[in-house]
Enzyme design. Structure first.
Site: not given
Length: 311
Positions: A113-114
């Site tokens: 995920g970012c």
């Protein structure tokens, strides 16, 4: 001989950015489904089984379904959803943390995920080196461009008359990124995660404040910076900076795509406090750029090939 790539969900934000990064690369051939075929189960199943590597840019449930459609032991997968990020049998797609050779050999890769990318880049190496404790109650303060929220949030920010200046969320303390951060940093406790969105299309800042004076061993900001610089030494994608000269960090409303990640360690004069900060593109190293980095390693290419890394 080219490697065939099928992007399942190629018309979404992440899929489109991956296609942009692969444009013109003759070592890959892209299998594309047009129009109604993109949602036709039989057409998708055929493409998933015909390709060498499938990149899933889908909601979590659809990504899980796509994996079940693969009926061979040959097709390799990069899943850009959050469906498999802590699952057994899946390799976490953060080459700097898990090893580039591990990514190169993996069949099933789950794209990070970012927000976790920023947090793990800052914290995981320091926990591994024993400079900060695995049982610390870590807090993450983070802000992202609105493109990370998908089409619904993009529409909400870009609709005529939108007056959103700052959107904070995650107040139920149950954000799906928390499990991913805990697991891949090797932490004892779950993190307190305070995410927010601002009216910039792309880009993010992830910050982890630390009370160094309350930690055993009395770590200093300079020790932490040196350890991160050593850990990421030679990386063409992750850079480490001395935060003592940083007056401010900015996100631009119309920033260009960028696939690198900058890490900063800021400490006060007495050494009791530090702020670990990561700045990255939520659509770059935080999503599409990371998928292409893994794809490069899986196919024997230099990891930075096709990535936007110039300042």
């Amino acid at each position: 001989m080219t490697t065939s790539i099928f992007i399942d969900g190629a018309e979404g934000t992440t899929g489109l950015e991956i296609r942009q990064r692969l444009a013109g690369r003759t070592e890959f051939s892209i299998l594309a489904l047009d129009g109604a075929a993109r949602k036709d189960a039989a057409a998708r199943r055929e493409a998933l089984n015909d390709c060498d590597i499938a990149i899933l840019c889908l909601p979590d449930d659809a990504a899980r379904e796509a994996v079940t459609m693969i009926a061979n032991d040959r097709t390799r997968v990069i899943d850009a959803s959050s469906a498999h990020r802590v699952d057994d049998g899946w390799t976490y797609g953060f080459p700097e943390l898990v090893g580039r050779d591990v990514i190169a050999k993996a069949r099933f890769i789950s794209n990070p995920g970012c927000y976790p990318t920023g947090f793990l880049g800052l914290v995981a190496p320091l926990v591994r080196k024993g400079l900060i404790p695995a049982d610390w109650p870590y807090t993450i303060n983070a802000v992202s461009g609105y493109s990370g929220g998908g089409k619904a949030l993009i529409k909400r920010f870009e609709d005529d008359g939108s007056d959103i200046a700052f959107r904070a969320y995650g107040y139920d303390m149950a954000h799906k990124h928390r499990e991913e951060m805990k697991a891949h940093a090797g932490l004892v406790h779950g993190v307190i995660f305070a995410p927010a969105v601002v009216p910039a299309y792309r880009g993010m800042v992830v910050e982890v404040p630390l009370h160094l004076g309350a930690m055993q061993g009395d770590p200093t900001a300079e020790q932490l910076r040196a350890a991160l610089a050593d850990f990421f030494h030679g990386s063409p994608i992750v850079s480490v900076h001395d935060g003592s000269t940083v007056a401010e960090l900015l996100l631009e409303t119309n920033a260009e795509p960028h696939d690198g990640m900058e890490l900063f360690v800021c400490g006060n004069e007495g050494g009791w406090h530090a702020r670990l900060v990561a700045r990255l593109d939520n659509l770059g190293k935080g999503a599409s750029g990371a998928a292409v980095q893994s794809l490069n390693l899986m196919t024997g290419q230099p990891e930075e090939t096709g990535l936007a890394l110039s300042a």
